[in-house]
Scaffold this motif. Structure first.
Motif, mmCIF file in Angstrom:
data_model
loop_
_atom_site.group_PDB
_atom_site.id
_atom_site.type_symbol
_atom_site.label_atom_id
_atom_site.label_comp_id
_atom_site.label_asym_id
_atom_site.label_seq_id
_atom_site.Cartn_x
_atom_site.Cartn_y
_atom_site.Cartn_z
ATOM 1 N N GLU B 62 -0.680 -5.435 -13.877
ATOM 2 C CA GLU B 62 -2.022 -5.839 -13.434
ATOM 3 C C GLU B 62 -2.215 -5.622 -11.935
ATOM 4 O O GLU B 62 -3.281 -5.206 -11.492
ATOM 5 N N THR B 63 -1.187 -5.949 -11.173
ATOM 6 C CA THR B 63 -1.340 -5.927 -9.709
ATOM 7 C C THR B 63 -0.846 -4.622 -9.073
ATOM 8 O O THR B 63 -0.918 -4.471 -7.855
ATOM 9 N N ARG B 64 -0.377 -3.691 -9.908
ATOM 10 C CA ARG B 64 0.235 -2.459 -9.396
ATOM 11 C C ARG B 64 -0.671 -1.708 -8.417
ATOM 12 O O ARG B 64 -0.231 -1.266 -7.359
ATOM 13 N N ARG B 65 -1.942 -1.609 -8.761
ATOM 14 C CA ARG B 65 -2.875 -0.847 -7.932
ATOM 15 C C ARG B 65 -2.962 -1.416 -6.511
ATOM 16 O O ARG B 65 -2.944 -0.677 -5.520
ATOM 17 N N GLY B 66 -3.060 -2.730 -6.441
ATOM 18 C CA GLY B 66 -3.118 -3.381 -5.132
ATOM 19 C C GLY B 66 -1.837 -3.167 -4.343
ATOM 20 O O GLY B 66 -1.869 -2.884 -3.146
ATOM 21 N N TRP B 67 -0.701 -3.282 -5.012
ATOM 22 C CA TRP B 67 0.585 -3.110 -4.320
ATOM 23 C C TRP B 67 0.791 -1.669 -3.861
ATOM 24 O O TRP B 67 1.433 -1.429 -2.842
ATOM 25 N N LEU B 68 0.257 -0.722 -4.624
ATOM 26 C CA LEU B 68 0.371 0.682 -4.190
ATOM 27 C C LEU B 68 -0.373 0.899 -2.881
ATOM 28 O O LEU B 68 0.106 1.581 -1.981
ATOM 29 N N LEU B 69 -1.559 0.277 -2.790
ATOM 30 C CA LEU B 69 -2.330 0.386 -1.542
ATOM 31 C C LEU B 69 -1.557 -0.262 -0.391
ATOM 32 O O LEU B 69 -1.445 0.315 0.696
ATOM 33 N N ILE B 70 -1.007 -1.439 -0.654
ATOM 34 C CA ILE B 70 -0.253 -2.137 0.399
ATOM 35 C C ILE B 70 0.989 -1.312 0.774
ATOM 36 O O ILE B 70 1.347 -1.203 1.944
ATOM 37 N N GLY B 71 1.628 -0.724 -0.237
ATOM 38 C CA GLY B 71 2.799 0.119 0.024
ATOM 39 C C GLY B 71 2.439 1.281 0.937
ATOM 40 O O GLY B 71 3.184 1.615 1.862
ATOM 41 N N PHE B 72 1.293 1.878 0.706
ATOM 42 C CA PHE B 72 0.849 3.003 1.535
ATOM 43 C C PHE B 72 0.594 2.534 2.972
ATOM 44 O O PHE B 72 1.019 3.177 3.945
ATOM 45 N N ILE B 73 -0.082 1.380 3.092
ATOM 46 C CA ILE B 73 -0.371 0.839 4.440
ATOM 47 C C ILE B 73 0.940 0.525 5.165
ATOM 48 O O ILE B 73 1.111 0.855 6.344
ATOM 49 N N LEU B 74 1.875 -0.104 4.439
ATOM 50 C CA LEU B 74 3.181 -0.435 5.045
ATOM 51 C C LEU B 74 3.903 0.834 5.486
ATOM 52 O O LEU B 74 4.494 0.880 6.566
ATOM 53 N N PHE B 75 3.854 1.868 4.658
ATOM 54 C CA PHE B 75 4.530 3.126 4.992
ATOM 55 C C PHE B 75 3.953 3.710 6.280
ATOM 56 O O PHE B 75 4.674 4.081 7.202
ATOM 57 N N MET B 76 2.619 3.780 6.339
ATOM 58 C CA MET B 76 1.966 4.354 7.521
ATOM 59 C C MET B 76 2.269 3.515 8.765
ATOM 60 O O MET B 76 2.553 4.044 9.834
ATOM 61 N N MET B 77 2.212 2.203 8.585
ATOM 62 C CA MET B 77 2.347 1.319 9.737
ATOM 63 C C MET B 77 3.800 1.214 10.211
ATOM 64 O O MET B 77 4.063 1.168 11.407
ATOM 65 N N ILE B 78 4.713 1.184 9.265
ATOM 66 C CA ILE B 78 6.100 0.941 9.652
ATOM 67 C C ILE B 78 6.887 2.240 9.815
ATOM 68 O O ILE B 78 7.446 2.493 10.875
ATOM 69 N N VAL B 79 6.902 3.078 8.778
ATOM 70 C CA VAL B 79 7.715 4.292 8.893
ATOM 71 C C VAL B 79 7.126 5.231 9.947
ATOM 72 O O VAL B 79 7.833 5.709 10.835
#
Lengths: 181, 287
Positions: B62-79
């Motif tokens: 159910e929450t996968r879509r939201g976590w994918l967006l957060i994962g992308f933001i985390l990747f851009m911001m951190i990596v």
């Protein structure tokens, strides 16, 4: 009837709700339709809705349309709630609505230019607030915030607004005239 | 277009709390966690946030879509920003630091100028804990809070009747507008309009969205007149409203609100009185 800038009566309650629902639905719909976009910037033509509702019904209606509409769009898309971005979207509607008293015919060149100017100011202020809040929340530095958050969101929102706002205003002028209001 | 809320009754622990108490707790959590860059404090918030998240019984699917967006933001911001360019660490991580590759990073015999420090790497870990904690708290709200209760919840949090009613009306208006949008979209398609094939430069593309946005907006404005008249005829706004759903605080709500307030107070005292909680790197991490 004389217009009051900060009035929030029955009409404003209804149009704030309609604006918010409309922004939520159109935001979701245009995302699902996957319009051609540049890079990783999420483009949202529906951003014109809080601007338009602000210009036509006042700053409070504009604010609720943007703030609540963004919440509804996020709720429907399952992205969670991002309060500072909701607030930024609300500011776009609020600042666009500050010109509400000067807009009478909705179709004169001067009124359209004024609405566009306030819409762009709204986008700049709203997106700046939302972007800067990322410094506080995520620890990002100012360069990251400007180039990663502010510029992509503000430029795309301003372009959508500049083009679609006059179209909606002229359409509203025609609807207004036809309905005899 | 199918428009559905993500809320389902899941009988999770989270649903036993009053929505007002949950909002107060979530906002207190946000303000408290943003006071810290110390991993020891952030670890507490991280554990608390995910314990709260899992108490919802929401499934990954159910929450996968939201976590994918957060994962992308985390990747851009951190990596990208913190680790590769070092930009994201600005202002929190002191200048200089201990290089991870003091002799330089060699790739296929080429020396790559990459001045990653252990301090920046630790900051990236702190960022992951902080951003994912906030995400867990706020991502779960749409899945666990009944949309029918938003109006009465915000009324209970002190919003005036008219504003709360506007929220209530907006949520109820969503299915109607979604139906109107679908009707308009189908009607335009029947006339040969294809949004999937919108071509030309960016300005032409934007203008061609208008046949979709303008009729839906104007139609809803026309309908708004009828709703306004109906509400005026029923004397809307003359007296305080009664609400279909009633909310009552219970003991567990007071516990949750107290926890939120305690977190805030600990944050304020730590930061402004004891001056602890700022960015800190453990000695074992720096080689």
């Amino acid at each position: 009837m004389q217009k009051k800038l900060w009035k929030f009566g029955t009409k404003e309650v209804v149009y704030a709700a309609i604006g918010a629902a409309l922004y939520g639905i159109l935001g979701l719909a245009t995302n699902l339709l996957q319009l051609p976009s540049a890079g990783n910037v999420s483009i949202r033509p529906a951003i014109v809705i809080p601007m338009f509702f602000g210009v036509v019904f006042g700053p409070i209606v504009g604010f609720i349309s943007g703030f609540l509409g963004n919440i509804i769009s996020d709720l429907l898309s399952g992205y969670g709630l991002w309060f500072w971005w909701d607030l930024g979207n609300g500011l776009i509607g609020l600042i666009s609505g500050l010109i509400f008293l000067r807009i009478v015919t909705y179709k004169s060149g001067k009124e359209i230019v004024l609405a566009e100017i306030f819409g762009v100011i709204g986008v700049v202020v709203g997106m700046a607030l939302a972007s800067i809040s990322e410094m506080w929340v995520s620890g990002a530095d100012i360069k990251t915030v400007i180039f990663g958050n502010f510029l992509p969101s503000a430029i795309t929102d301003a372009i959508w607004g500049l083009i679609l706002l006059p179209i909606l205003m002229i359409a509203y002028a025609a609807v207004n005239k036809r309905s005899g209001r | 277009m199918l428009v559905t809320w993500h809320y389902r009754v899941r009988n999770g622990l989270m649903e036993k709390f009053d929505p007002r108490a949950r909002w107060i707790f979530s906002l207190a959590f946000l303000f408290a966690v943003t006071m810290f860059w110390d991993a020891r404090f952030l670890l507490f918030f991280f554990v608390l946030a995910f314990a709260w998240y899992f108490s919802s019984k929401a499934k990954w699917k159910e929450t996968r879509r939201g976590w994918l967006l957060i994962g992308f933001i985390l990747f851009m911001m951190i990596v990208v920003n913190t680790i590769i360019t070092g930009g994201g660490a600005g202002g929190v991580v002191p200048k200089g630091g201990h290089l991870v590759w003091p002799a330089g990073l060699f790739l296929l015999g080429w020396k790559i100028p990459f001045d990653l420090t252990w301090e920046r790497l630790w900051f990236a870990i702190c960022q992951i804990m902080r951003i994912s904690s906030i995400s867990a708290i706020f991502l779960i709200i749409p899945y666990t809070m009944d949309p029918r209760q938003y109006g009465v919840t915000f009324r209970g949090l002190g919003l005036p009747d008219s504003f709360a009613y506007s929220m209530e009306l907006a949520f109820r208006y969503v299915p109607t507008l979604a139906r109107d949008f679908t009707t308009t979209f189908d009607a335009q398609r029947a006339r040969g309009y294809e949004i999937e094939r919108v071509k030309g430069n960016i300005f032409k593309q934007i203008v061609r969205v208008a046949p979709l946005i303008v009729p839906v907006t104007m139609n809803s404005i026309m309908m708004g007149e009828d709703i306004t008249d109906a509400m005026d005829l029923r004397c809307f706004g003359q007296r305080p409203r009664t609400w279909l759903y009633q909310l009552n605080y219970h003991w567990q709500d007071y516990v949750l609100i107290s926890l939120g307030i305690a977190m805030l107070l600990v944050g304020i005292f730590s930061l402004y009185v004891f001056h602890i909680g700022g960015f800190w790197v453990p000695a074992f991490f720096i080689h």
